[in-house]
Design an enzyme around this catalytic site. Structure first.
Site, PDB file in Angstrom:
ATOM      1  N   GLU A   1       0.887  -1.172   0.000  1.00 43.96           N
ATOM      2  CA  GLU A   1       0.000   0.000   0.000  1.00 43.96           C
ATOM      3  C   GLU A   1       0.914   1.208   0.000  1.00 43.96           C
ATOM      4  O   GLU A   1       1.544   1.524   1.008  1.00 43.96           O
ATOM      5  CB  GLU A   1      -0.921  -0.034   1.229  1.00 43.96           C
ATOM      6  CG  GLU A   1      -2.082   0.929   1.141  1.00 43.96           C
ATOM      7  CD  GLU A   1      -1.717   2.297   1.694  1.00 43.96           C
ATOM      8  OE1 GLU A   1      -1.335   3.168   0.885  1.00 43.96           O
ATOM      9  OE2 GLU A   1      -1.824   2.473   2.899  1.00 43.96           O
TER      10      GLU A   1
ATOM     11  N   CYS B   1      -2.007   8.636   3.357  1.00 46.29           N
ATOM     12  CA  CYS B   1      -1.706   8.115   2.027  1.00 46.29           C
ATOM     13  C   CYS B   1      -2.805   8.442   1.026  1.00 46.29           C
ATOM     14  O   CYS B   1      -2.556   8.528  -0.177  1.00 46.29           O
ATOM     15  CB  CYS B   1      -1.481   6.616   2.082  1.00 46.29           C
ATOM     16  SG  CYS B   1      -2.861   5.679   2.792  1.00 46.29           S
TER      17      CYS B   1
END
Length: 472
Positions: A214, A248
């Site tokens: 990720e 993120c």
């Protein structure tokens, strides 16, 4: 790399693998128990964890910590505990012939390594662990060295709630991280930057360890001509200011049509004024994680200004735009951003929002598709045909229409990237499947017909095959 450290970590991993083999497959009751213990760990120690996180940040909004690191994480663990029984059921599928049986069984992989980041140190550790435990695995966790108080407390608590063969916390700096990523896990999960993700994947490849990465990237926001500017800016800046943009999934740049450009700054100023009376002394606003990250963000602004950008601080009148002592930095708009600016070339991970004017919808699609695929894309516009085109003609880990980051808290949706923003997805059922092996199981019929057709001599069978091609 210290060979003794590597050997010590390998010894821990091998011990966990041996314990898992000796115990046999984890029962439904054990899987639920591990998930429920994870919930209790967070629930019973939420304030101590929140205090540790805030100390690591120099100041972290308690509301943001309790919401994302605690409540959202607990709900994800509870969702897995509630549904794991149905997820575990074998899936009966069509068999190859009369009297045969065929099914798919989801089998635990073994021991999973999890490298979690600093920005949401509980959520991004126990988020993957929800799927790991539901699938019947055990795990080794390497939390970030940038949140040492949180990592210390987490290691202590894990030792209280879990046996060493179930969950182990490994602490240390980047060297320990490198040694950790080189271990022969049965699966490895990494959350962090694209640059580090490449090293992790390279190290895992030596042992053919499958990875879930990720990685973030530059998530775009497109405000189309028919969007309501005030709403779009409010929803975008809500997330850009949340955790001071250290997410993120945070919006990394804004593409806006010329019709909306004149009202952009005023809309941003109105929203910020309604949400934050100030930044420096505001308990709702989070500091930048470290002096190095603070300096990097300041450098991005200086580079953009030197290359022609107009910098608009959204700090309150008379308040400092940024303070290196508090490490708090107000949100900034970076107008007239261009691709040669560093702020448009790397993930920002801070409260800075570059703005580019684009002629229209098609130009936005072209720009996004000319750059690496983002973890998420955000489109504001009400025409359904454009929403559909945006979905079909851009590729991103997720797409949110008329909002930002909403998908991350929906456990029934996969969470993950694509291309440069990562590979693999977890959350809910998707995490269970990510950390399971889908094993094909076949029970042959009594007469063994499908086996008999492979035996020699083949003359009779050859005639049947030739007849097949004539009638197909």
């Amino acid at each position: 790399m210290d060979t003794q450290v590597q050997q010590d970590l390998l010894s821990i991993l091998q011990g966990m693998k041996n314990a898992q083999l000796a115990a046999g497959p984890a029962s439904l009751e054990l899987r639920r128990d591990r998930l429920q213990r994870s919930v209790r760990l967070i629930q019973e120690n939420h304030q101590a964890l929140a205090d540790a996180i805030s100390a690591d940040f120099a100041h972290r909004s308690q509301y943001q910590t309790l919401l994302v690191d605690m409540v959202t994480t607990i709900k994800g663990l509870q969702h897995a505990a509630e549904h794991v029984g149905e997820w575990m059921r074998p899936q009966v599928v069509e068999a190859g012939g009369p009297g045969m049986q065929a099914r798919i069984e989801q089998q635990a992989l073994g021991v999973v390594g999890v490298i979690s980041p600093w920005n949401f140190p509980i959520n991004l550790a126990f988020g993957p662990l929800a799927g790991v435990f539901a699938a019947g695995n055990t795990a080794m966790l390497k939390p970030s060295e940038l949140t040492p108080r949180t990592s210390d407390l987490l290691a202590e608590l894990v030792g209280q709630y879990f046996a060493p063969h179930e969950l182990v916390v490994v602490q240390g700096d980047a060297d320990i991280g490198r040694a950790f990523s080189a271990l022969p896990f049965d699966h490895l999960v990494f959350t962090g930057s694209t640059a580090v993700g490449k090293h992790v994947m390279r190290a895992a490849a030596e042992n053919l360890v499958p990875v879930t990465l990720e990685l973030g990237g530059k998530s775009p926001v497109v405000i189309d001509e028919d969007a309501d500017l005030e709403t779009a800016i409010a929803r975008t800046l809500t997330i850009k200011a949340f955790n001071a943009g250290q997410i993120c999934l945070s919006p990394d740049y804004l593409l806006i049509t010329p019709a909306h450009l004149p009202g952009l700054v005023n809309a941003a100023q109105r929203f910020v004024a309604s949400s934050y009376r100030s930044f420096q002394d505001n308990p709702d606003y989070t500091a930048i994680i470290s002096p190095q990250h603070f300096a990097r963000l300041q450098g991005l602004l200086e580079d953009a200004r030197a290359k022609g950008a107009t910098i608009i601080s959204l700090a309150a009148a008379g308040e400092a735009d940024a303070d290196p002592h508090s490490r708090k930095m107000a949100p900034h708009l970076v107008l007239d951003a261009t691709d040669d600016m560093a702020i448009m070339q790397e993930e920002i991970f801070g409260p800075l929002l570059p703005v580019m004017s684009i002629p229209g919808f098609d130009a936005a699609l072209q720009y996004i598709n000319a750059h690496p695929r983002p973890l998420a894309a955000y489109y504001f516009g009400h025409q359904q045909d454009k929403q559909q085109r945006f979905s079909l003609q851009t590729t991103s880990g997720a797409l949110v229409i008329n909002d930002v980051m909403t998908h991350a808290a929906i456990d029934s949706l996969p969470f993950g990237g694509v291309g440069a923003s990562g590979m693999g997805a977890y959350h809910g059922l998707h995490g269970f499947k990510r950390f399971s092996h889908a094993k094909a199981v076949v029970v042959q019929s009594e007469d063994g017909a499908s086996n008999l057709r492979l035996r020699a001599p083949h003359q009779d069978g050859l005639a049947a095959i030739k007849a097949f091609f004539q009638t197909a």
